[in-house]
Design a protein around this motif. Structure first.
Motif, PDB file in Angstrom:
ATOM      1  N   ASP A  79      17.224 -87.152  27.430  1.00  0.00           N
ATOM      2  CA  ASP A  79      16.394 -88.449  27.218  1.00  0.00           C
ATOM      3  C   ASP A  79      16.956 -89.817  26.774  1.00  0.00           C
ATOM      4  OD1 ASP A  79      16.816 -87.138  24.913  1.00  0.00           O
ATOM      5  OD2 ASP A  79      14.965 -88.004  23.979  1.00  0.00           O
ATOM      6  N   LEU A  80      18.243 -89.897  26.566  1.00  0.00           N
ATOM      7  CA  LEU A  80      18.810 -91.196  26.275  1.00  0.00           C
ATOM      8  C   LEU A  80      19.304 -92.108  27.487  1.00  0.00           C
ATOM      9  CD1 LEU A  80      20.565 -89.796  23.108  1.00  0.00           C
ATOM     10  CD2 LEU A  80      18.322 -91.121  23.301  1.00  0.00           C
ATOM     11  N   VAL A 104      25.203 -83.366  29.850  1.00  0.00           N
ATOM     12  CA  VAL A 104      25.203 -82.108  30.153  1.00  0.00           C
ATOM     13  C   VAL A 104      24.551 -81.349  28.833  1.00  0.00           C
ATOM     14  CG1 VAL A 104      27.537 -82.171  30.963  1.00  0.00           C
ATOM     15  CG2 VAL A 104      27.401 -81.844  28.772  1.00  0.00           C
ATOM     16  N   TYR A 105      24.323 -82.075  27.820  1.00  0.00           N
ATOM     17  CA  TYR A 105      23.466 -81.557  26.861  1.00  0.00           C
ATOM     18  C   TYR A 105      21.886 -81.931  26.939  1.00  0.00           C
ATOM     19  CZ  TYR A 105      27.866 -81.296  23.935  1.00  0.00           C
ATOM     20  OH  TYR A 105      28.908 -80.757  23.644  1.00  0.00           O
ATOM     21  N   ASP A 106      21.150 -80.662  26.936  1.00  0.00           N
ATOM     22  CA  ASP A 106      19.750 -81.120  27.308  1.00  0.00           C
ATOM     23  C   ASP A 106      19.210 -82.003  26.599  1.00  0.00           C
ATOM     24  OD1 ASP A 106      19.875 -79.169  29.395  1.00  0.00           O
ATOM     25  OD2 ASP A 106      19.068 -77.627  28.265  1.00  0.00           O
ATOM     26  N   SER A 107      19.608 -81.724  25.211  1.00  0.00           N
ATOM     27  CA  SER A 107      18.958 -82.585  23.995  1.00  0.00           C
ATOM     28  C   SER A 107      19.246 -84.104  24.166  1.00  0.00           C
ATOM     29  CB  SER A 107      19.359 -82.096  22.796  1.00  0.00           C
ATOM     30  OG  SER A 107      20.626 -82.164  22.551  1.00  0.00           O
ATOM     31  N   LEU A 108      20.449 -84.535  25.116  1.00  0.00           N
ATOM     32  CA  LEU A 108      20.712 -85.794  25.283  1.00  0.00           C
ATOM     33  C   LEU A 108      20.223 -86.561  26.354  1.00  0.00           C
ATOM     34  CD1 LEU A 108      24.229 -85.800  23.896  1.00  0.00           C
ATOM     35  CD2 LEU A 108      22.334 -86.372  22.383  1.00  0.00           C
TER      36      LEU A 108
END
Lengths: 284, 598
Positions: B506-507, B500-504
Motif C-alpha cells: 500500500d506504500l 514483495v512484502y504484502d504489508s508494504l
C-alpha cells in the motif's frame, strides 16, 4: 510579493503538523502510514515514546518555524525602507532560558526512556524452574542466511543445537501470551530481524549469538523483514511469523516432529521444500 | 539590492608569488597549466574543488533519480536510459545494480560532493581571504590535496569496467558482505571503493593540516581568534575533527583492504562462509569495523554541516544588517558539537548487536548534542529578529537552511531514543532525517554560499531572479521528496522491490509521489546550471563589495589578485558591526579606519 516568502516559510511547520496529525489519525491519503497496530505488550511503551517525542517535536517546530515566517514578514526591509536595523547581539536572560529549558527536557527524555530500552533489550524474561528463577531459554533458533530465514525447533530432547533439531524455512510459528525468546545467528553476512508489529528489530551478526524476546498479545500472521543490506537478494529475504494459541503451538510442534520423516542429519543439511510446504510455510 | 561599495585603499600589491611553470620556453600551454591546473593559489584550488564537486553532484543526483525510479515503478523500463544502460535486462534495473545505485549515490554525495565542496572549495577559497592572509601556510600541500582527489575519482570511474559497475555493499561497506568474495558479486569494485576512500581521506587530512596551520599562524594583525567570522571558526573546528577522526577511518580502510586482498581476518568471524563456499579462517570481529567506521563517520556528519552553519551565520548577519546574535555562544556551540560529536557514534549501532548497556550512554550523549544545535537555531532567529532583512537569493537559501535544519534536528531527537530507534532504524524515516540535514540544510547552505561568493570568485553577480526561481522550486520539491519519507517508517531502506512484502504494497502511491517530486527537483537544478554559466560570462559586474559586507574578502578586488590583498589588512574590529548606532552607514568593514600603509 512582499509577503510571499514569509508565507512560504509559514507553510513548513503548518504542513508538517497537518500531515503528521493526518498520519497519526489515519486520514486519507496517509492511511496506515504510521506503524501498523502493535501486537506485543512492549509495543505500547515504544509507541507512547514515538508519539510523545513527535508531539514535542511538532510543538518546537511550530514555535521555531512560525517565528521564522513571522520574522521574514515583520522585519522585511521593504516594510522599513528608511530605517535601520536594531543593534544588539545578546540577551542574557533569553539565552539562559533557551539553553536551560531544552537542556532539562533533553536530560529528562534521556532518563525517561531508559526503562523501555532495558525491558526490550537488556532484561531477559525469566522462568522459574524447580523453584529457581532463571533466564528463559530460547524457544526457536533463528538462522539467517543469504537470502532466507531458517527456524530451528528443539526435537524430542527439548534442547536446541542438537542432532534432532527440527528445521523449517520461511515460517516461524510462536505461541500467544507467553514470553518468547529467540536465539539469532547468521550463517554468512549481517542480516537484521525485523517484525514491525512486534516493535522488534535486531541485527543478526555472524560470529555472535544474540537473544531477543517478545510477548505477543493476539494471534495473527505478519511479515518478517530483513533490514540490513545482505547482498543482491536482500529485498526478497522474507519470512512469515504466525502467532497462534498455545495449544495450537503444541499441536504444530507435535505435527512437525511426526512429519519429519527423512533422515534427520540430511534434512538439517539440505532442507527439502516439502517440509516447509507441509507446515504451510512460504518459500520462494 | 545593495549598491556596490568601493573602499579607498592604496593599490600596492602585498605579495605576488611568481606563477609556477611559467617560464619562457614552456609557452602558453604551460602558463595555462600553471595558472589553472597545477596551481598553488588557494583561490584556484578552491574553484577546482568547486567545479569537480558540482560535476559529481550531477552524477550523484542522477543515481538518486534511478533509485527513485525503481522504488516507484519497480522492474519497469526506465525512461530515456533504460534500453541503453540495461539492454541485457530489457531496460530493467537489476536487483544487484539497484544496490550499486544507492551505494554509489551515497559514496559520491558524501565523499566527492558535500565534504569537498565545503572544506575543499569554500575552505580553500575563504580561509586566507577572511583572515587577511596572502596564501595558505602550505600551498604545495594544498595543491597535492586537490590532486589526490583525482586518483579517488579514477577509482570510481574504473569501477565501471569491473563486474557490477560499482560497489554494492552500501556506503557503510559492512563486512563480511564487503569482504567475502563469495557473498557479493562486486568484490573488485569493493576493493576500488576502499582505495577511492583512502585517497579522498588522505586528501582531506592534508587539507585539514593546512587549514589549522593557516588559521593559527597567518591571521592578519588585529585578527584575534574572537574577531574571526563564523565561517572561519566552523572551518577551523571542521579541520580539527578531520585531523583527529580521519586517521581512524584510514586505518580501518587499510584493514578492510587487507581483509579483501591479503585474506586477513580483521573483520571476519571464525568459520564464516557464504553460498556454501569453504569457510574462511577469520578470527576477527564483525562489529569492529562498525565501531571504527562510525568513529569517523559520525564526526563526518558534522564535518558535512558545520562549515555550512558558519557560512549561513555570516550570510544571515549580512542580509539582516545586524550583528550576529550570541557570537561567543555560537563559537562554543560549534566546539561542543565537535567534542560531543566524537562520543555519539554508537547511536548508529543501537541494534547492531553491541552491548545494550553501551547504547544507554550513547543515547545520553546523543540527546546532549541536540542542545548546542538548538542554541544555534535560536541564535540564527535572534540574528534576524529586529533586523532589516534583504531577501536576496543567498538570504533565502540561508533561511531555508535554518528552516530545514530544524526538521532534520528534531527527527534526530526522535531517533536518539533507542526504544524508538528499534522501530525506525534502517527504514525510510532515517533516509528522511539524513536528507533533511544533508540536502535540506547542507546543500541549501552550499547553494546560498555559491550565490553569495560567486561575485568574489568570478567578479560578476549571479542573476537574482533566476536564483529565486531556483530557490523556490528546490525548496518546494525537496520537501515534497523528503517529508513524505517520514511516513515510510515501516519500509526498510535498500530494498530493490519493497512490494514483495504484502504489508508494504500500500506504500506504492506515496513512493510514486516522492519520485515525481524528486524528478522535478532534479530538473530544477538546470536553472542553477544555466544561471551559473550565463552569469560567468554575462553577469553584472560585481565590484569589490556588492553585498556591503564587513569581512575581509570584500575589501579586495573581485576576483582577488594573486597575494589577495593590495595592502596588508589591519583588522580594527569584529566581523559583525552592522547598523552601528554611531554611524551613518549600516556596515563597518573590519579594516575601515586602519592607518595608511607605508
Amino acid at each position: 510579493m512582499s509577503r510571499f516568502w514569509s508565507l512560504l516559510f509559514y507553510c513548513v511547520p503548518v504542513l508538517a503538523t497537518v500531515t503528521f496529525l493526518m498520519a497519526i489519525y489515519g486520514v486519507w491519503p496517509l492511511v496506515d502510514c504510521a506503524m501498523p497496530p502493535s501486537l506485543s505488550t512492549a509495543g505500547e511503551t515504544i509507541d507512547g515514546l514515538f508519539n510523545g517525542i513527535h508531539l514535542l517535536a511538532v510543538v518546537i517546530l511550530l514555535g521555531t518555524g512560525g517565528t521564522i515566517g513571522y520574522v521574514l514578514w515583520r522585519f522585511d526591509s521593504r516594510r522599513n525602507p528608511d530605517g535601520k536595523a536594531q543593534y544588539f547581539s545578546h540577551h542574557t536572560t533569553l539565552e539562559l532560558i533557551w539553553t536551560l529549558v531544552p537542556g532539562s527536557i533533553l536530560v529528562f527524555l534521556a532518563f525517561y526512556q531508559m526503562n523501555a530500552w532495558s525491558e526490550n533489550k537488556m532484561v531477559r524474561p525469566t522462568t522459574v524452574v524447580d523453584g529457581i528463577e532463571e533466564k528463559t531459554g530460547p524457544l526457536v533458533l533463528v538462522k539467517a542466511k543469504q537470502f532466507g530465514w531458517e527456524f530451528h525447533y528443539p526435537g524430542d530432547d527439548g534442547l536446541l543445537e542438537t542432532a534432532d533439531d527440527l528445521y523449517v524455512e520461511g515460517l516461524l510459528v510462536v505461541p500467544r501470551g507467553r514470553d518468547v525468546v529467540l536465539q539469532l545467528e547468521s550463517r554468512d553476512v549481517i542480516h537484521s530481524f525485523f517484525v514491525p508489529e512486534l516493535r522488534l528489530k535486531q541485527d543478526v551478526v555472524p560470529g555472535m549469538s544474540q537473544f531477543v524476546w517478545f510477548n505477543a498479545n493476539q494471534t495473527s500472521e505478519v511479515d518478517i523483514l530483513c533490514t540490513e543490506l545482505c547482498g543482491w537478494g536482500h529485498y526478497k529475504m522474507k519470512a512469515r511469523l504466525r502467532i497462534v494459541e498455545p495449544e495450537q503451538f503444541t499441536a504444530y510442534t507435535d505435527n512437525l516432529k511426526a512429519t519429519y520423516k527423512a533422515p534427520l542429519a540430511s534434512i538439517a543439511k539440505y532442507p527439502s521444500a516439502s517440509v516447509a510446504a507441509d507446515v504451510g510455510g512460504t518459500r520462494d | 539590492m545593495l549598491e556596490g561599495h568601493v573602499t579607498e585603499i592604496p593599490r600596492t600589491p602585498l605579495k605576488t608569488p611568481a606563477p609556477i611553470m611559467a617560464d619562457e620556453r614552456s609557452g602558453v600551454r604551460a602558463r595555462f597549466l600553471g595558472a589553472y591546473v597545477f596551481s598553488t593559489d588557494h583561490k584556484v584550488i578552491g574553484i577546482q574543488f568547486l567545479f569537480s564537486s558540482l560535476i559529481w553532484l550531477g552524477v550523484g543526483g542522477l543515481l538518486a533519480l534511478a533509485v527513485r525510479w525503481q522504488l516507484a515503478w519497480p522492474w519497469s523500463n526506465m525512461p530515456f536510459f533504460g534500453n541503453a544502460l540495461f539492454a541485457s535486462n530489457g531496460g530493467q534495473i537489476s536487483p544487484e545494480f539497484y544496490n550499486t545505485l544507492f551505494t554509489m549515490h551515497a559514496t559520491i554525495m558524501i565523499f566527492f560532493v558535500v565534504i569537498p565542496i565545503l572544506s575543499g572549495a569554500f575552505g580553500n577559497y575563504l580561509i586566507p581571504l577572511m583572515i587577511g592572509a596572502p596564501e595558505m601556510a602550505f600551498p604545495k600541500l594544498n595543491m597535492a590535496s586537490y590532486w589526490l582527489m583525482w586518483p579517488a575519482f579514477l577509482c570510481v570511474i574504473a569501477m565501471l569496467f569491473v563486474p557490477g559497475y560499482g560497489a554494492s555493499a552500501g556506503w557503510t561497506s559492512y563486512p563480511p558482505l564487503s569482504v567475502l568474495a563469495t557473498a557479493t558479486p562486486t568484490e573488485t569494485a569493493q576493493i576500488l571503493w576502499v582505495m577511492a576512500l583512502l585517497f579522498a581521506g588522505v586528501s582531506s587530512m592534508m587539507g585539514a593540516i593546512n587549514y589549522l596551520t593557516t588559521i593559527i599562524q597567518m591571521r592578519a594583525p588585529g585578527m584575534t581568534m574572537f574577531r574571526m567570522p563564523m565561517t572561519v571558526w566552523a572551518l577551523f573546528v571542521t579541520a580539527l575533527m578531520q585531523a583527529f577522526a580521519l586517521p581512524v577511518l584510514t586505518s580501518a580502510l587499510l584493514m578492510q583492504f587487507s581483509d579483501q586482498v591479503l585474506q586477513t581476518g580483521f573483520f571476519l568471524p571464525e568459520n564464516v562462509s557464504a553460498n556454501n563456499a569453504p569457510a574462511v579462517s577469520g578470527g576477527g570481529q564483525v562489529l569492529l569495523w562498525q565501531h571504527l567506521f562510525w568513529f569517523y563517520s559520525h564526526p563526518a556528519v558534522y564535518i558535512m554541516i558545520l562549515p555550512a552553519m558558519g557560512m549561513v551565520s555570516d550570510m544571515l548577519s549580512c542580509f539582516a544588517r545586524k550583528p550576529l546574535f550570541g557570537y561567543r555562544p555560537m563559537v562554543y556551540s560549534i566546539l561542543s558539537i565537535a567534542g560531543l560529536g566524537f562520543v555519539v557514534w554508537g547511536h548508529h549501532m543501537f541494534i547492531a548487536g553491541m552491548s545494550q548497556m553501551l547504547a544507554v550512554s550513547f543515547m545520553v550523549s546523543t540527546m546532549l548534542i541536540a542542545l548546542p544545535s538548538g542554541i544555534k537555531v535560536f541564535n540564527w532567529i535572534g540574528t534576524m529578529w529586529g533586523g532589516r532583512l534583504h531577501l536576496t537569493t543567498p538570504m533565502l537559501f540561508s533561511v531555508g537552511f535554518v528552516s530545514m535544519f530544524v526538521i532534520g534536528g528534531l527527527s534526530g531527537i526522535v531517533m536518539a531514543s533507542p526504544p524508538v530507534d528499534i522501530v525506525i532504524h534502517d527504514t525510510y524515516y532515517i533516509v528522511a532525517h539524513l536528507h533533511y540535514v544533508l540536502f535540506g540544510a547542507s546543500v541549501l547552505g552550499v547553494f546560498g554560499a555559491i550565490y553569495f561568493w560567486f561575485p568574489k570568485m568570478f567578479g560578476r553577480m549571479m542573476n537574482d531572479r533566476l536564483g529565486k526561481v531556483h530557490f523556490l522550486l528546490t525548496f518546494v520539491f525537496l520537501n515534497g521528496t523528503f517529508f513524505p519519507m517520514h511516513f515510510l517508517g515501516r519500509m526498510p531502506r535498500r530494498l530493490a522491490d519493497p512490494y514483495v512484502y504484502d504489508s508494504l504494497k500500500d506504500l506504492m502511491p506515496l513512493n510514486q509521489f516522492i519520485t515525481v517530486c524528486a524528478f522535478c527537483m532534479g530538473a530544477t537544478q538546470l536553472v542553477f546550471v544555466g544561471n551559473f554559466f550565463y552569469s560567468l560570462y554575462f553577469g553584472k559586474r560585481a565590484g569589490e563589495n556588492p553585498w556591503q559586507s564587513n569581512t575581509l574578502e570584500w575589501s579586495t578586488l573581485s576576483p582577488p589578485p594573486p597575494g589577495n590583498f593590495l595592502a596588508q589588512p589591519i583588522v580594527q574590529r569584529g566581523p559583525y558591526e552592522y547598523s552601528h548606532p554611531d554611524r551613518e552607514s549600516d556596515f563597518w568593514p573590519q579594516t575601515e579606519g586602519q592607518p595608511p600603509s607605508s
